[in-house]
Write a protein that holds these residues in place. Sequence first.
Motif, PDB file in Angstrom:
ATOM      1  N   TYR A  62     -14.180  75.770 -22.171  1.00  0.00           N
ATOM      2  CA  TYR A  62     -13.498  75.130 -23.304  1.00  0.00           C
ATOM      3  C   TYR A  62     -12.014  74.881 -23.026  1.00  0.00           C
ATOM      4  O   TYR A  62     -11.300  74.381 -23.876  1.00  0.00           O
ATOM      5  N   VAL A 101      -8.973  74.658 -28.095  1.00  0.00           N
ATOM      6  CA  VAL A 101     -10.029  74.832 -29.098  1.00  0.00           C
ATOM      7  C   VAL A 101      -9.454  74.619 -30.493  1.00  0.00           C
ATOM      8  O   VAL A 101     -10.033  73.907 -31.325  1.00  0.00           O
ATOM      9  N   LEU A 118     -15.431  83.144 -28.682  1.00  0.00           N
ATOM     10  CA  LEU A 118     -15.399  82.366 -27.446  1.00  0.00           C
ATOM     11  C   LEU A 118     -15.512  83.300 -26.245  1.00  0.00           C
ATOM     12  O   LEU A 118     -14.812  84.314 -26.196  1.00  0.00           O
ATOM     13  N   ARG A 158      -8.967  70.961 -31.482  1.00  0.00           N
ATOM     14  CA  ARG A 158     -10.095  70.045 -31.621  1.00  0.00           C
ATOM     15  C   ARG A 158     -10.025  69.342 -32.981  1.00  0.00           C
ATOM     16  O   ARG A 158      -9.606  69.961 -33.980  1.00  0.00           O
TER      17      ARG A 158
END
Length: 322
Positions: free
Chosen positions: A265, A271, A254, A274
């Motif tokens: 994000y 993240v 990332l 998710r």
Amino acid sequence: MKTKAILATAIIAILAVSIVYIYYSTQNSNQQTGQITIVDDQGTEIILPAVPQRIVSLAPSVTPILYEIGVGDKVVGLTEYDDYPYNFTAWFEAGNMTKVGGFSTPSMEAIASVNPDIIFTTNVNEASIPNMRQLGYKVVVVGPTSIEGIYKTINLIGKATGAEASAASLVDSLKTKISGIESKIAAAKITDKPTVYYEVWYDSSGVMSAGASSWINDVINKAGGINIFANETQEYPTTSSEVIVQKNPDVVLLPTGMGTGTPFYGSVAEVKARPGWSAINGIKNDRLYVIDQDLFSEPGMRVADQVEIVAKCLYPQLFTSP
């Protein structure tokens, strides 16, 4: 017969001497005038009457190369997004450098004010390039999509600015560093290369990653990884979060936020939260790495550093952790 043979030999000799004379006369003429002919990444031939003394860079990927190969003192205009290798914002404020617009919004007025001999840009300025050329500017478009392409771009910039030797030296140093990284990984005889997901963008509509025709794909390969989107021909394919879960990458990369901005994000915690991502190997095994967006934002002279950072993420046992 003997007379004809002698005559034919004489004619051939005269032609050979003439060709050699014309070749060296042309070379000497070019050297005397300083004329430089190059072909940019769009296939456009640009003829420079002399080594440029006033350079404008509309490409933040080009700017560091100009300074590295020793022609930074000829740079007279940069975009507001240029931030390497110096704090150019401070230069703008001090009046030591002219700001010629944004990354994709060049100011024709500002460019005219510095009267450049050459302008470097990328195809992000596609709409402005014809206009700049119509105004008489020598515009060189670069857009490498691979590591070899980056080497080619560096050499092209070197030729265009009269710094071919310095450009070649830079390319050699990058090749040496990347080769050293590859050799270290090869010596470890690792049979199972980790699969990698590199996130370019994420929002509610989906995700974007790096495909086979992106230089990031090359960086991952050189670092000893396997890009999970290596079979996608698009440079930056868009897909869904569910597809990432299905591909189950071993490592997730990332980028940080640009400058001091919040990453697109959100946060690492978001993240990991998710839907379905807790099942991804890279998440389960704590192999999610945040890398410097500024470093990875462009295909340029820092490509060897990019390879090194990714290699550290993939093989922490071989390299110091990032």
